[in-house]
Scaffold this motif. Structure first.
Motif, PDB file in Angstrom:
ATOM      1  N   LYS A   9       0.981  -1.169   0.006  1.00  0.00           N
ATOM      2  CA  LYS A   9       0.141  -0.168  -0.217  1.00  0.00           C
ATOM      3  C   LYS A   9       1.070   1.463  -0.118  1.00  0.00           C
ATOM      4  O   LYS A   9       0.151   2.928   0.394  1.00  0.00           O
ATOM      5  N   GLU A  11       2.789   3.779  -1.595  1.00  0.00           N
ATOM      6  CA  GLU A  11       2.655   5.455  -2.519  1.00  0.00           C
ATOM      7  C   GLU A  11       3.836   6.449  -2.132  1.00  0.00           C
ATOM      8  O   GLU A  11       4.212   7.158  -3.253  1.00  0.00           O
ATOM      9  N   LEU A  12       4.785   6.538  -1.272  1.00  0.00           N
ATOM     10  CA  LEU A  12       5.706   7.909  -0.656  1.00  0.00           C
ATOM     11  C   LEU A  12       6.584   7.500   0.329  1.00  0.00           C
ATOM     12  O   LEU A  12       6.246   6.034   1.713  1.00  0.00           O
ATOM     13  N   GLU A  39       8.561   8.904  -4.441  1.00  0.00           N
ATOM     14  CA  GLU A  39       7.229   9.004  -4.491  1.00  0.00           C
ATOM     15  C   GLU A  39       7.918   8.042  -6.664  1.00  0.00           C
ATOM     16  O   GLU A  39       9.173   7.647  -6.980  1.00  0.00           O
ATOM     17  N   GLY A  72       0.868   5.321   2.884  1.00  0.00           N
ATOM     18  CA  GLY A  72      -0.202   5.131   2.357  1.00  0.00           C
ATOM     19  C   GLY A  72      -0.660   5.540   1.795  1.00  0.00           C
ATOM     20  O   GLY A  72      -1.226   6.830   1.991  1.00  0.00           O
ATOM     21  N   SER A  73      -2.535   5.823   1.415  1.00  0.00           N
ATOM     22  CA  SER A  73      -3.313   6.957   0.975  1.00  0.00           C
ATOM     23  C   SER A  73      -4.272   7.671   2.524  1.00  0.00           C
ATOM     24  O   SER A  73      -4.574   8.622   2.599  1.00  0.00           O
TER      25      SER A  73
END
Length: 125
Positions: A9, A11-12, A39, A72-73
């Motif tokens: 999960k 993302e960064l 990223e 994650g988000s």
């Protein structure tokens, strides 16, 4: 190295230069200065390097100089502090089993040296 299931999960990634390594012996979180943000394609590449770190015999110092925070988000997923001297890593994250919180890796392996090179490239010359 065994990473949390939430790695997929991510993302960064924040790359953290640890400024007070002794603090991490009993800390509840990774502390230091964020020196870079990775990223896009850099995230799965970096996590693949970490996952591919071969195991090693532990030493005793655990004075980490580098760490990562994976986001994650929905927010922070997990954190890892790396000590390339004693080949130790400390992980923090929700629902992380106790056996995953302290791990070892071969700090002299090609994979570890590449990860350390990427960390060092985040610092200004």
């Amino acid at each position: 190295m065994l990473l949390p299931l939430t790695r997929n999960k991510a993302e960064l990634i924040e790359v953290v230069r640890i400024t007070d390594p002794a603090r991490h012996l009993m800390s509840d979180e990774l502390t230091g200065d964020t020196v870079a943000i990775w990223e896009g394609d850099d995230v799965p590449e970096a996590l693949a390097l970490v996952a591919e770190l071969p195991g090693s015999e532990p030493y005793r110092c655990f004075l980490p100089g580098w760490g990562i925070r994976a986001h994650g988000s929905t927010g922070l997923l997990f954190e890892i502090a790396f000590c390339f001297r004693c080949h130790g890593a400390r992980l923090w994250g929700p629902d992380l089993p106790p056996e995953q919180r302290g791990q070892t890796f071969d700090g002299g392996s090609p994979t570890a040296l590449e990860l350390l090179r990427r960390f060092r490239s985040c610092l200004p010359d």
